[in-house]
Design a protein around this motif. Structure first.
Motif, PDB file in Angstrom:
ATOM      1  N   ILE A 139     -21.155 -32.465   4.988  1.00  0.00           N
ATOM      2  CA  ILE A 139     -19.802 -32.299   5.121  1.00  0.00           C
ATOM      3  C   ILE A 139     -19.287 -33.298   4.362  1.00  0.00           C
ATOM      4  O   ILE A 139     -18.951 -34.862   4.146  1.00  0.00           O
ATOM      5  CB  ILE A 139     -20.002 -33.164   6.440  1.00  0.00           C
ATOM      6  CG1 ILE A 139     -20.656 -32.048   7.459  1.00  0.00           C
ATOM      7  CG2 ILE A 139     -18.533 -32.790   6.604  1.00  0.00           C
ATOM      8  CD1 ILE A 139     -20.030 -32.911   8.533  1.00  0.00           C
ATOM      9  N   PRO A 140     -18.573 -31.936   3.417  1.00  0.00           N
ATOM     10  CA  PRO A 140     -17.861 -32.568   2.213  1.00  0.00           C
ATOM     11  C   PRO A 140     -16.968 -33.448   1.942  1.00  0.00           C
ATOM     12  O   PRO A 140     -15.851 -32.541   0.837  1.00  0.00           O
ATOM     13  CB  PRO A 140     -17.806 -31.076   0.858  1.00  0.00           C
ATOM     14  CG  PRO A 140     -17.313 -30.373   2.083  1.00  0.00           C
ATOM     15  CD  PRO A 140     -18.665 -31.241   3.034  1.00  0.00           C
ATOM     16  N   CYS A 141     -16.378 -34.636   2.310  1.00  0.00           N
ATOM     17  CA  CYS A 141     -15.019 -35.250   2.669  1.00  0.00           C
ATOM     18  C   CYS A 141     -14.643 -35.664   1.139  1.00  0.00           C
ATOM     19  O   CYS A 141     -12.945 -35.845   0.964  1.00  0.00           O
ATOM     20  CB  CYS A 141     -15.608 -36.580   3.376  1.00  0.00           C
ATOM     21  SG  CYS A 141     -15.737 -36.543   5.410  1.00  0.00           S
ATOM     22  N   HIS A 142     -15.393 -36.077  -0.034  1.00  0.00           N
ATOM     23  CA  HIS A 142     -14.927 -36.268  -1.284  1.00  0.00           C
ATOM     24  C   HIS A 142     -14.661 -35.138  -1.616  1.00  0.00           C
ATOM     25  O   HIS A 142     -13.749 -35.507  -2.454  1.00  0.00           O
ATOM     26  CB  HIS A 142     -15.970 -36.477  -1.632  1.00  0.00           C
ATOM     27  CG  HIS A 142     -17.347 -34.863  -2.358  1.00  0.00           C
ATOM     28  ND1 HIS A 142     -18.304 -34.500  -0.931  1.00  0.00           N
ATOM     29  CD2 HIS A 142     -17.263 -34.316  -2.795  1.00  0.00           C
ATOM     30  CE1 HIS A 142     -18.585 -33.756  -1.878  1.00  0.00           C
ATOM     31  NE2 HIS A 142     -18.532 -34.213  -2.287  1.00  0.00           N
ATOM     32  N   ARG A 143     -14.312 -33.911  -0.799  1.00  0.00           N
ATOM     33  CA  ARG A 143     -13.519 -32.774  -1.528  1.00  0.00           C
ATOM     34  C   ARG A 143     -11.493 -32.691  -1.419  1.00  0.00           C
ATOM     35  O   ARG A 143     -10.889 -31.684  -1.540  1.00  0.00           O
ATOM     36  CB  ARG A 143     -14.378 -32.022  -1.297  1.00  0.00           C
ATOM     37  CG  ARG A 143     -15.366 -31.258  -2.017  1.00  0.00           C
ATOM     38  CD  ARG A 143     -16.150 -29.742  -1.585  1.00  0.00           C
ATOM     39  NE  ARG A 143     -17.638 -30.082  -2.261  1.00  0.00           N
ATOM     40  CZ  ARG A 143     -18.577 -29.900  -1.949  1.00  0.00           C
ATOM     41  NH1 ARG A 143     -17.959 -28.610  -0.603  1.00  0.00           N
ATOM     42  NH2 ARG A 143     -19.436 -29.888  -2.030  1.00  0.00           N
ATOM     43  N   VAL A 144     -11.258 -33.632  -0.100  1.00  0.00           N
ATOM     44  CA  VAL A 144     -10.255 -33.944   0.148  1.00  0.00           C
ATOM     45  C   VAL A 144      -9.275 -35.205  -0.247  1.00  0.00           C
ATOM     46  O   VAL A 144      -9.726 -36.590  -0.158  1.00  0.00           O
ATOM     47  CB  VAL A 144     -10.730 -34.038   1.823  1.00  0.00           C
ATOM     48  CG1 VAL A 144      -8.808 -34.339   2.138  1.00  0.00           C
ATOM     49  CG2 VAL A 144     -11.096 -33.262   2.229  1.00  0.00           C
ATOM     50  N   CYS A 145      -8.301 -34.851  -0.964  1.00  0.00           N
ATOM     51  CA  CYS A 145      -7.836 -36.074  -2.157  1.00  0.00           C
ATOM     52  C   CYS A 145      -6.156 -35.306  -1.134  1.00  0.00           C
ATOM     53  O   CYS A 145      -6.276 -34.858  -1.059  1.00  0.00           O
ATOM     54  CB  CYS A 145      -7.601 -35.705  -3.312  1.00  0.00           C
ATOM     55  SG  CYS A 145      -9.483 -35.498  -4.338  1.00  0.00           S
ATOM     56  N   LEU A 146      -5.562 -36.886  -1.705  1.00  0.00           N
ATOM     57  CA  LEU A 146      -4.107 -37.049  -1.060  1.00  0.00           C
ATOM     58  C   LEU A 146      -3.021 -35.946  -2.313  1.00  0.00           C
ATOM     59  O   LEU A 146      -3.001 -35.451  -3.095  1.00  0.00           O
ATOM     60  CB  LEU A 146      -2.926 -38.147  -1.951  1.00  0.00           C
ATOM     61  CG  LEU A 146      -4.016 -39.471  -1.411  1.00  0.00           C
ATOM     62  CD1 LEU A 146      -3.792 -41.121  -1.968  1.00  0.00           C
ATOM     63  CD2 LEU A 146      -4.237 -39.274   0.053  1.00  0.00           C
ATOM     64  N   SER A 147      -2.240 -35.708  -1.646  1.00  0.00           N
ATOM     65  CA  SER A 147      -1.255 -33.902  -2.299  1.00  0.00           C
ATOM     66  C   SER A 147      -0.180 -34.299  -3.486  1.00  0.00           C
ATOM     67  O   SER A 147      -0.618 -33.628  -4.102  1.00  0.00           O
ATOM     68  CB  SER A 147       0.351 -34.285  -1.193  1.00  0.00           C
ATOM     69  OG  SER A 147      -0.406 -33.393   0.265  1.00  0.00           O
ATOM     70  N   SER A 148      -0.388 -35.551  -3.542  1.00  0.00           N
ATOM     71  CA  SER A 148       0.568 -36.308  -4.591  1.00  0.00           C
ATOM     72  C   SER A 148      -1.149 -35.199  -5.745  1.00  0.00           C
ATOM     73  O   SER A 148      -1.166 -35.933  -7.105  1.00  0.00           O
ATOM     74  CB  SER A 148       0.801 -37.396  -5.148  1.00  0.00           C
ATOM     75  OG  SER A 148      -1.190 -38.211  -4.770  1.00  0.00           O
ATOM     76  N   GLY A 149      -2.275 -35.887  -5.866  1.00  0.00           N
ATOM     77  CA  GLY A 149      -3.884 -35.283  -6.920  1.00  0.00           C
ATOM     78  C   GLY A 149      -4.489 -36.488  -6.596  1.00  0.00           C
ATOM     79  O   GLY A 149      -5.202 -36.102  -7.231  1.00  0.00           O
ATOM     80  N   ARG A 150      -4.481 -37.711  -5.967  1.00  0.00           N
ATOM     81  CA  ARG A 150      -4.617 -38.638  -6.359  1.00  0.00           C
ATOM     82  C   ARG A 150      -5.928 -38.296  -5.534  1.00  0.00           C
ATOM     83  O   ARG A 150      -5.953 -37.731  -4.660  1.00  0.00           O
ATOM     84  CB  ARG A 150      -4.178 -39.873  -6.391  1.00  0.00           C
ATOM     85  CG  ARG A 150      -3.544 -40.180  -7.837  1.00  0.00           C
ATOM     86  CD  ARG A 150      -1.769 -41.364  -7.068  1.00  0.00           C
ATOM     87  NE  ARG A 150      -2.968 -42.741  -6.744  1.00  0.00           N
ATOM     88  CZ  ARG A 150      -2.709 -42.999  -5.257  1.00  0.00           C
ATOM     89  NH1 ARG A 150      -1.575 -43.468  -5.199  1.00  0.00           N
ATOM     90  NH2 ARG A 150      -3.912 -44.145  -4.552  1.00  0.00           N
ATOM     91  N   ALA A 151      -7.210 -39.200  -5.827  1.00  0.00           N
ATOM     92  CA  ALA A 151      -8.383 -38.983  -5.119  1.00  0.00           C
ATOM     93  C   ALA A 151      -8.690 -39.689  -3.888  1.00  0.00           C
ATOM     94  O   ALA A 151      -8.794 -38.978  -2.696  1.00  0.00           O
ATOM     95  CB  ALA A 151      -9.618 -39.321  -6.330  1.00  0.00           C
ATOM     96  N   GLY A 152      -7.673 -40.693  -3.598  1.00  0.00           N
ATOM     97  CA  GLY A 152      -7.807 -41.037  -2.471  1.00  0.00           C
ATOM     98  C   GLY A 152      -9.371 -41.928  -1.599  1.00  0.00           C
ATOM     99  O   GLY A 152     -10.594 -42.006  -3.045  1.00  0.00           O
ATOM    100  N   HIS A 153      -9.919 -42.623  -0.359  1.00  0.00           N
ATOM    101  CA  HIS A 153     -10.215 -43.534  -0.974  1.00  0.00           C
ATOM    102  C   HIS A 153     -11.569 -42.031   0.000  1.00  0.00           C
ATOM    103  O   HIS A 153     -11.201 -40.671  -0.021  1.00  0.00           O
ATOM    104  CB  HIS A 153     -10.309 -44.164   0.345  1.00  0.00           C
ATOM    105  CG  HIS A 153      -9.336 -45.043  -0.035  1.00  0.00           C
ATOM    106  ND1 HIS A 153      -8.937 -45.973  -0.722  1.00  0.00           N
ATOM    107  CD2 HIS A 153      -8.098 -45.232   0.441  1.00  0.00           C
ATOM    108  CE1 HIS A 153      -8.610 -46.674  -1.471  1.00  0.00           C
ATOM    109  NE2 HIS A 153      -7.340 -46.647  -0.082  1.00  0.00           N
ATOM    110  N   TYR A 154     -12.536 -43.068  -0.614  1.00  0.00           N
ATOM    111  CA  TYR A 154     -13.503 -42.267   0.664  1.00  0.00           C
ATOM    112  C   TYR A 154     -14.699 -43.273   1.030  1.00  0.00           C
ATOM    113  O   TYR A 154     -15.408 -44.396   0.491  1.00  0.00           O
ATOM    114  CB  TYR A 154     -14.477 -41.747  -0.650  1.00  0.00           C
ATOM    115  CG  TYR A 154     -15.794 -40.678  -1.149  1.00  0.00           C
ATOM    116  CD1 TYR A 154     -15.977 -39.538   0.621  1.00  0.00           C
ATOM    117  CD2 TYR A 154     -16.939 -41.097  -1.431  1.00  0.00           C
ATOM    118  CE1 TYR A 154     -16.825 -39.108   0.430  1.00  0.00           C
ATOM    119  CE2 TYR A 154     -18.070 -40.242  -1.283  1.00  0.00           C
ATOM    120  CZ  TYR A 154     -17.927 -39.713   0.092  1.00  0.00           C
ATOM    121  OH  TYR A 154     -19.353 -38.520  -0.565  1.00  0.00           O
ATOM    122  N   MET A 155     -15.450 -42.631   2.181  1.00  0.00           N
ATOM    123  CA  MET A 155     -16.368 -44.172   2.450  1.00  0.00           C
ATOM    124  C   MET A 155     -15.750 -45.506   3.138  1.00  0.00           C
ATOM    125  O   MET A 155     -16.463 -46.810   2.662  1.00  0.00           O
ATOM    126  CB  MET A 155     -17.624 -43.927   1.712  1.00  0.00           C
ATOM    127  CG  MET A 155     -18.794 -42.934   1.920  1.00  0.00           C
ATOM    128  SD  MET A 155     -19.794 -43.097  -0.126  1.00  0.00           S
ATOM    129  CE  MET A 155     -21.053 -44.375   0.998  1.00  0.00           C
TER     130      MET A 155
END
Length: 175
Positions: A139-155
Protein backbone atom coordinates in the motif's frame (compact mmCIF):
# COMPACT_ATOMS: atom_id res chain seq x y z
CA UNK A 1 -8.91 -13.28 14.35
CA UNK A 2 -6.17 -15.72 15.34
CA UNK A 3 -3.63 -16.61 12.68
CA UNK A 4 -0.53 -18.76 12.73
CA UNK A 5 2.12 -16.35 11.51
CA UNK A 6 5.45 -16.89 9.82
CA UNK A 7 8.07 -14.23 9.27
CA UNK A 8 10.67 -14.05 6.54
CA UNK A 9 13.38 -11.46 6.01
CA UNK A 10 14.41 -10.12 2.64
CA UNK A 11 17.50 -8.04 1.93
CA UNK A 12 16.66 -4.96 -0.09
CA UNK A 13 18.23 -1.65 -1.10
CA UNK A 14 16.31 -0.11 1.84
CA UNK A 15 17.68 -2.56 4.41
CA UNK A 16 16.11 -5.71 5.77
CA UNK A 17 12.40 -6.14 5.10
CA UNK A 18 10.50 -8.40 7.51
CA UNK A 19 7.32 -9.91 6.10
CA UNK A 20 4.81 -11.45 8.49
CA UNK A 21 2.08 -13.60 6.95
CA UNK A 22 -0.47 -16.31 7.55
CA UNK A 23 -2.21 -18.72 5.18
CA UNK A 24 -4.70 -15.97 4.27
CA UNK A 25 -2.24 -13.20 3.43
CA UNK A 26 0.31 -10.64 4.52
CA UNK A 27 -0.09 -9.13 7.99
CA UNK A 28 2.83 -6.71 8.17
CA UNK A 29 5.86 -5.44 6.34
CA UNK A 30 8.51 -3.79 8.48
CA UNK A 31 11.59 -2.11 7.08
CA UNK A 32 14.79 -2.06 9.14
CA UNK A 33 16.94 0.51 7.35
CA UNK A 34 20.00 -0.16 9.48
CA UNK A 35 21.53 -2.74 7.13
CA UNK A 36 24.53 -1.23 5.39
CA UNK A 37 24.51 -1.56 1.63
CA UNK A 38 21.96 -4.35 1.33
CA UNK A 39 21.07 -5.58 -2.10
CA UNK A 40 17.97 -7.42 -3.13
CA UNK A 41 18.66 -10.95 -2.11
CA UNK A 42 18.31 -13.75 0.29
CA UNK A 43 15.25 -14.73 2.18
CA UNK A 44 15.93 -15.86 5.71
CA UNK A 45 13.76 -18.80 6.74
CA UNK A 46 14.20 -22.12 8.44
CA UNK A 47 15.38 -24.59 5.78
CA UNK A 48 12.50 -26.90 6.55
CA UNK A 49 9.86 -24.19 6.60
CA UNK A 50 7.48 -24.09 3.69
CA UNK A 51 6.41 -20.54 2.92
CA UNK A 52 2.75 -19.63 2.74
CA UNK A 53 1.68 -18.90 -0.88
CA UNK A 54 0.93 -15.22 -0.20
CA UNK A 55 4.35 -14.82 1.40
CA UNK A 56 5.98 -16.25 -1.73
CA UNK A 57 3.92 -13.78 -3.82
CA UNK A 58 5.04 -10.93 -1.57
CA UNK A 59 8.74 -11.83 -1.83
CA UNK A 60 8.39 -12.11 -5.62
CA UNK A 61 6.53 -8.78 -5.77
CA UNK A 62 9.12 -6.98 -3.62
CA UNK A 63 12.08 -8.35 -5.58
CA UNK A 64 10.43 -7.20 -8.82
CA UNK A 65 9.71 -3.78 -7.30
CA UNK A 66 13.35 -3.19 -6.44
CA UNK A 67 14.47 -4.19 -9.94
CA UNK A 68 11.76 -2.29 -11.85
CA UNK A 69 8.76 -0.89 -9.94
CA UNK A 70 6.58 -0.78 -13.05
CA UNK A 71 6.95 -4.55 -13.45
CA UNK A 72 4.76 -5.03 -10.38
CA UNK A 73 1.75 -3.82 -12.39
CA UNK A 74 1.68 -7.17 -14.16
CA UNK A 75 2.20 -9.26 -11.03
CA UNK A 76 -0.61 -10.42 -8.76
CA UNK A 77 -0.60 -8.43 -5.54
CA UNK A 78 -0.31 -10.55 -2.44
CA UNK A 79 -3.47 -10.74 -0.36
CA UNK A 80 -3.37 -8.60 2.76
CA UNK A 81 -4.85 -10.12 5.90
CA UNK A 82 -4.32 -7.50 8.59
CA UNK A 83 -7.30 -6.74 10.90
CA UNK A 84 -7.14 -3.01 10.12
CA UNK A 85 -8.11 -3.77 6.50
CA UNK A 86 -10.89 -6.25 7.28
CA UNK A 87 -13.63 -3.76 8.09
CA UNK A 88 -15.23 -0.65 6.70
CA UNK A 89 -13.31 1.89 8.77
CA UNK A 90 -12.00 5.18 7.41
CA UNK A 91 -8.45 3.81 7.69
CA UNK A 92 -9.36 0.73 5.64
CA UNK A 93 -11.09 2.93 3.05
CA UNK A 94 -8.07 5.24 2.69
CA UNK A 95 -5.57 2.39 2.45
CA UNK A 96 -7.65 0.42 -0.08
CA UNK A 97 -8.21 3.59 -2.14
CA UNK A 98 -4.50 4.32 -2.14
CA UNK A 99 -3.60 0.77 -3.18
CA UNK A 100 -6.20 0.71 -5.94
CA UNK A 101 -5.87 4.25 -7.31
CA UNK A 102 -2.28 5.50 -7.07
CA UNK A 103 0.01 3.87 -9.59
CA UNK A 104 3.77 3.37 -9.73
CA UNK A 105 5.55 6.66 -10.40
CA UNK A 106 2.49 8.75 -9.55
CA UNK A 107 2.64 11.24 -6.69
CA UNK A 108 -0.54 12.63 -5.17
CA UNK A 109 -1.44 14.94 -2.29
CA UNK A 110 -3.23 14.07 0.93
CA UNK A 111 -6.16 16.17 -0.33
CA UNK A 112 -6.31 14.15 -3.55
CA UNK A 113 -6.45 10.88 -1.59
CA UNK A 114 -9.17 12.34 0.64
CA UNK A 115 -11.17 13.25 -2.45
CA UNK A 116 -10.69 9.78 -3.95
CA UNK A 117 -11.87 8.27 -0.64
CA UNK A 118 -15.03 10.40 -0.72
CA UNK A 119 -14.18 13.01 1.93
CA UNK A 120 -12.43 15.93 0.19
CA UNK A 121 -11.96 17.91 3.42
CA UNK A 122 -10.31 15.05 5.31
CA UNK A 123 -6.67 15.50 4.23
CA UNK A 124 -5.40 15.43 7.84
CA UNK A 125 -7.41 12.28 8.50
CA UNK A 126 -5.74 10.69 5.46
CA UNK A 127 -2.39 11.26 7.14
CA UNK A 128 -3.68 9.61 10.30
CA UNK A 129 -4.95 6.61 8.34
CA UNK A 130 -1.67 6.24 6.46
CA UNK A 131 0.33 6.20 9.72
CA UNK A 132 -1.52 2.94 10.50
CA UNK A 133 -0.50 1.27 7.21
CA UNK A 134 0.68 -2.23 8.20
CA UNK A 135 2.11 -3.05 4.75
CA UNK A 136 4.21 -0.21 3.33
CA UNK A 137 5.21 -0.68 -0.30
CA UNK A 138 2.18 -2.92 -1.01
CA UNK A 139 0.00 0.00 0.00
CA UNK A 140 2.06 2.89 -1.39
CA UNK A 141 1.87 5.63 1.24
CA UNK A 142 5.25 6.83 0.01
CA UNK A 143 3.46 8.21 -3.08
CA UNK A 144 1.50 10.72 -1.03
CA UNK A 145 3.21 14.09 -0.58
CA UNK A 146 2.33 17.50 0.74
CA UNK A 147 0.41 19.93 -1.50
CA UNK A 148 3.54 22.11 -1.47
CA UNK A 149 5.39 19.32 -3.29
CA UNK A 150 7.60 18.42 -0.33
CA UNK A 151 7.82 14.73 0.47
CA UNK A 152 6.44 14.92 4.00
CA UNK A 153 6.84 12.20 6.59
CA UNK A 154 6.99 8.45 6.09
CA UNK A 155 6.73 5.64 8.61
CA UNK A 156 6.13 8.02 11.50
CA UNK A 157 8.92 10.37 10.45
CA UNK A 158 11.59 7.68 10.87
CA UNK A 159 11.60 6.78 7.21
CA UNK A 160 11.72 10.16 5.51
CA UNK A 161 14.94 9.21 3.65
CA UNK A 162 13.28 5.95 2.58
CA UNK A 163 10.35 7.88 1.11
CA UNK A 164 12.67 10.08 -0.95
CA UNK A 165 14.61 6.98 -2.10
CA UNK A 166 11.37 5.19 -3.12
CA UNK A 167 10.07 8.20 -5.06
CA UNK A 168 13.42 8.62 -6.85
CA UNK A 169 13.56 4.86 -7.59
CA UNK A 170 10.10 4.94 -9.16
CA UNK A 171 10.84 8.14 -11.07
CA UNK A 172 14.14 6.83 -12.51
CA UNK A 173 12.78 3.47 -13.59
CA UNK A 174 9.59 4.89 -15.12
CA UNK A 175 11.45 7.21 -17.48
Amino acid sequence: MHCDLQTVSLKSPLGIIHISSCQEGIHTIQISPDCSECVCGCVSVDEHQELFPECVKCVTWLRAYFIDPSSTCTLPSPAIHHPILQGGSWTACVLRTLQRSVCVGEVVSYTHVATLAGRPRAARAVGGAMRKNPVPLLIPCHRVCLSSGRAGHYMGGHGDQLKVWLLDHERKTSQ
